[in-house]
Design a protein around this motif. Structure first.
Motif, PDB file in Angstrom:
ATOM      1  N   GLU A  29     -11.765  -0.544  -6.078  1.00  0.00           N
ATOM      2  CA  GLU A  29     -10.598  -1.241  -6.619  1.00  0.00           C
ATOM      3  C   GLU A  29      -9.637  -0.190  -7.179  1.00  0.00           C
ATOM      4  O   GLU A  29     -10.004   0.573  -8.079  1.00  0.00           O
ATOM      5  N   ILE A  30      -8.430  -0.130  -6.618  1.00  0.00           N
ATOM      6  CA  ILE A  30      -7.413   0.770  -7.156  1.00  0.00           C
ATOM      7  C   ILE A  30      -6.676   0.020  -8.264  1.00  0.00           C
ATOM      8  O   ILE A  30      -6.032  -0.999  -8.017  1.00  0.00           O
ATOM      9  N   LEU A  31      -6.788   0.513  -9.480  1.00  0.00           N
ATOM     10  CA  LEU A  31      -6.199  -0.158 -10.636  1.00  0.00           C
ATOM     11  C   LEU A  31      -4.702   0.094 -10.737  1.00  0.00           C
ATOM     12  O   LEU A  31      -3.936  -0.818 -11.050  1.00  0.00           O
ATOM     13  N   LYS A  32      -4.280   1.341 -10.508  1.00  0.00           N
ATOM     14  CA  LYS A  32      -2.878   1.698 -10.632  1.00  0.00           C
ATOM     15  C   LYS A  32      -2.551   2.895  -9.749  1.00  0.00           C
ATOM     16  O   LYS A  32      -3.408   3.747  -9.514  1.00  0.00           O
ATOM     17  N   ARG A  87       5.558   3.672   3.648  1.00  0.00           N
ATOM     18  CA  ARG A  87       6.247   4.963   3.604  1.00  0.00           C
ATOM     19  C   ARG A  87       6.733   5.338   2.204  1.00  0.00           C
ATOM     20  O   ARG A  87       7.610   6.177   2.064  1.00  0.00           O
ATOM     21  N   SER A  88       6.166   4.715   1.176  1.00  0.00           N
ATOM     22  CA  SER A  88       6.454   5.110  -0.204  1.00  0.00           C
ATOM     23  C   SER A  88       5.307   4.628  -1.078  1.00  0.00           C
ATOM     24  O   SER A  88       4.511   3.757  -0.671  1.00  0.00           O
ATOM     25  N   LEU A  89       5.225   5.180  -2.278  1.00  0.00           N
ATOM     26  CA  LEU A  89       4.175   4.752  -3.206  1.00  0.00           C
ATOM     27  C   LEU A  89       4.364   3.293  -3.596  1.00  0.00           C
ATOM     28  O   LEU A  89       3.392   2.539  -3.699  1.00  0.00           O
ATOM     29  N   LYS A  90       5.621   2.894  -3.816  1.00  0.00           N
ATOM     30  CA  LYS A  90       5.895   1.505  -4.183  1.00  0.00           C
ATOM     31  C   LYS A  90       5.526   0.555  -3.052  1.00  0.00           C
ATOM     32  O   LYS A  90       4.985  -0.541  -3.287  1.00  0.00           O
ATOM     33  N   ALA A  91       5.760   0.969  -1.815  1.00  0.00           N
ATOM     34  CA  ALA A  91       5.444   0.115  -0.668  1.00  0.00           C
ATOM     35  C   ALA A  91       3.945  -0.133  -0.553  1.00  0.00           C
ATOM     36  O   ALA A  91       3.511  -1.261  -0.292  1.00  0.00           O
ATOM     37  N   VAL A  92       3.144   0.901  -0.746  1.00  0.00           N
ATOM     38  CA  VAL A  92       1.696   0.708  -0.635  1.00  0.00           C
ATOM     39  C   VAL A  92       1.179  -0.099  -1.826  1.00  0.00           C
ATOM     40  O   VAL A  92       0.244  -0.900  -1.677  1.00  0.00           O
ATOM     41  N   SER A  93       1.789   0.073  -2.982  1.00  0.00           N
ATOM     42  CA  SER A  93       1.367  -0.730  -4.138  1.00  0.00           C
ATOM     43  C   SER A  93       1.682  -2.210  -3.913  1.00  0.00           C
ATOM     44  O   SER A  93       0.873  -3.088  -4.234  1.00  0.00           O
ATOM     45  N   ASN A  94       2.859  -2.489  -3.334  1.00  0.00           N
ATOM     46  CA  ASN A  94       3.231  -3.880  -3.048  1.00  0.00           C
ATOM     47  C   ASN A  94       2.313  -4.498  -2.001  1.00  0.00           C
ATOM     48  O   ASN A  94       1.900  -5.659  -2.115  1.00  0.00           O
ATOM     49  N   ARG A  95       2.003  -3.729  -0.964  1.00  0.00           N
ATOM     50  CA  ARG A  95       1.192  -4.261   0.130  1.00  0.00           C
ATOM     51  C   ARG A  95      -0.191  -4.683  -0.333  1.00  0.00           C
ATOM     52  O   ARG A  95      -0.745  -5.686   0.123  1.00  0.00           O
ATOM     53  N   TYR A  96      -0.763  -3.908  -1.272  1.00  0.00           N
ATOM     54  CA  TYR A  96      -2.147  -4.174  -1.694  1.00  0.00           C
ATOM     55  C   TYR A  96      -2.237  -4.747  -3.102  1.00  0.00           C
ATOM     56  O   TYR A  96      -3.331  -4.867  -3.651  1.00  0.00           O
ATOM     57  N   GLY A  97      -1.101  -5.120  -3.680  1.00  0.00           N
ATOM     58  CA  GLY A  97      -1.112  -5.736  -5.001  1.00  0.00           C
ATOM     59  C   GLY A  97      -1.645  -4.822  -6.090  1.00  0.00           C
ATOM     60  O   GLY A  97      -2.345  -5.269  -7.001  1.00  0.00           O
ATOM     61  N   ILE A  98      -1.281  -3.545  -6.009  1.00  0.00           N
ATOM     62  CA  ILE A  98      -1.757  -2.549  -6.965  1.00  0.00           C
ATOM     63  C   ILE A  98      -0.647  -2.280  -7.985  1.00  0.00           C
ATOM     64  O   ILE A  98       0.523  -2.164  -7.628  1.00  0.00           O
ATOM     65  N   GLY A  99      -1.011  -2.175  -9.252  1.00  0.00           N
ATOM     66  CA  GLY A  99      -0.037  -1.854 -10.292  1.00  0.00           C
ATOM     67  C   GLY A  99       0.614  -0.509 -10.023  1.00  0.00           C
ATOM     68  O   GLY A  99      -0.032   0.432  -9.548  1.00  0.00           O
ATOM     69  N   PHE A 100       1.911  -0.404 -10.327  1.00  0.00           N
ATOM     70  CA  PHE A 100       2.666   0.826 -10.062  1.00  0.00           C
ATOM     71  C   PHE A 100       3.413   1.231 -11.314  1.00  0.00           C
ATOM     72  O   PHE A 100       3.994   0.408 -12.012  1.00  0.00           O
ATOM     73  N   LEU A 101       3.410   2.543 -11.587  1.00  0.00           N
ATOM     74  CA  LEU A 101       4.087   3.061 -12.774  1.00  0.00           C
ATOM     75  C   LEU A 101       4.684   4.419 -12.451  1.00  0.00           C
ATOM     76  O   LEU A 101       4.016   5.267 -11.847  1.00  0.00           O
ATOM     77  N   ARG A 102       5.942   4.634 -12.837  1.00  0.00           N
ATOM     78  CA  ARG A 102       6.592   5.939 -12.664  1.00  0.00           C
ATOM     79  C   ARG A 102       6.800   6.556 -14.052  1.00  0.00           C
ATOM     80  O   ARG A 102       7.434   5.953 -14.911  1.00  0.00           O
ATOM     81  N   ILE A 103       6.249   7.757 -14.256  1.00  0.00           N
ATOM     82  CA  ILE A 103       6.318   8.407 -15.562  1.00  0.00           C
ATOM     83  C   ILE A 103       6.636   9.894 -15.381  1.00  0.00           C
ATOM     84  O   ILE A 103       6.608  10.420 -14.272  1.00  0.00           O
ATOM     85  N   LYS A 104       6.906  10.561 -16.492  1.00  0.00           N
ATOM     86  CA  LYS A 104       7.173  11.997 -16.475  1.00  0.00           C
ATOM     87  C   LYS A 104       5.906  12.810 -16.694  1.00  0.00           C
ATOM     88  O   LYS A 104       5.693  13.849 -16.069  1.00  0.00           O
TER      89      LYS A 104
END
Length: 261
Positions: A29-32, A87-104
């Motif tokens: 299970e990929i959490l984020k 073709r992006s981190l957000k796209a793969v997160s959306n496809r598999y319903g995985i939480g996504f966060l962009r931080i520094k």
């Protein structure tokens, strides 16, 4: 069920596919998915590449990136999915319903508290552009592991795809290793040697090593699940370490026939 957090930087070509490979593994299970948007992220170094490789090579690379983004948009808008790789981190997160966060900075106290609350078993880095500090390294049950695209301990550090080509090497590699407070320094869990073709470009070598490395990461995850790890020492004193190339080194590379793409 093994719970995983992935920390990486934006990539339009291979990292999303590698995350998809993990998402399809059984017992995972990929959490984020965490996107590190720092000054050291490659997407934030456009002027650096323009100066080093020139406008023509950089524009050619830019066209590739724009094409990948276009495919993402079309795939997102199409009711009947195109069955293309994300073709992006957000796209793969959306496809598999995985939480996504962009931080520094993943060493930020607030972020650390959030990650602790998820109780991850494993944190995976795909060339995250920051050093993980002690508090982050200690959170997951099975530690933090990283994919580095060289045959460690050779070519540790930054941009191994460039340095191996710049120094006319015949082979490179992909290595999955434990992370510690030093860059590319922890014990080696899996690695494979990869031949460099005579007509290899930086881009083609990055694609090759990251794709093979993604398969190696999946093997390592299964090895952890099955308690079948075969660790070996990573001996930095017998290897080599490289930092960011100078603009002049990029220019020298192109003058001797080297290509970004």
């Amino acid at each position: 069920m093994m719970k995983i957090i992935i920390i990486t930087q934006e990539d339009a070509f291979v990292v999303p596919k590698n995350i998809e490979k993990i998402a399809r593994l059984s017992g995972i299970e990929i959490l984020k998915i965490i996107d590190i948007d720092s000054d050291h992220s490659l997407v934030n170094k456009k002027s650096y590449f323009v100066q080093g490789f020139g406008i023509a090579q950089t524009m050619k690379m830019g066209i590739k990136i724009v094409g990948a983004k276009f495919l993402n948009i079309v795939d997102g808008l199409t009711k009947q999915k195109m069955n293309i790789s994300p073709r992006s981190l957000k796209a793969v997160s959306n496809r598999y319903g995985i939480g996504f966060l962009r931080i520094k900075d993943p060493n930020n106290k607030e972020f650390l508290e959030e990650i602790k609350s998820l109780y991850p078993d494993l944190i995976i880095s795909y060339s995250a552009p920051v050093v993980f500090k002690k508090d982050l390294l200690q959170i997951p049950k099975f530690g933090c592991i990283n994919l580095h695209c060289s045959y460690l301990p050779l070519y540790a550090g930054v941009m191994p795809s460039f340095w191996t080509l710049y120094r006319k090497e015949k082979y490179t590699g992909a290595t999955v290793h434990y992370m510690d407070s030093k860059i590319d320094n922890g014990r080696i869990l899996n690695q494979v040697r990869i031949d460099i073709a005579e007509d290899e470009t930086m881009f083609s070598l990055i694609l090759k090593t990251k794709e093979i490395g993604g398969n190696l990461m999946c093997k390592t995850i299964k090895d952890i699940q099955n308690s079948n790890l075969q660790e070996k020492d990573n001996l930095p004193e017998k290897g080599s370490y490289f930092t960011w190339p100078t603009v002049e080194q990029f220019q020298e590379f192109t003058k001797t026939g080297g290509r970004l793409i």
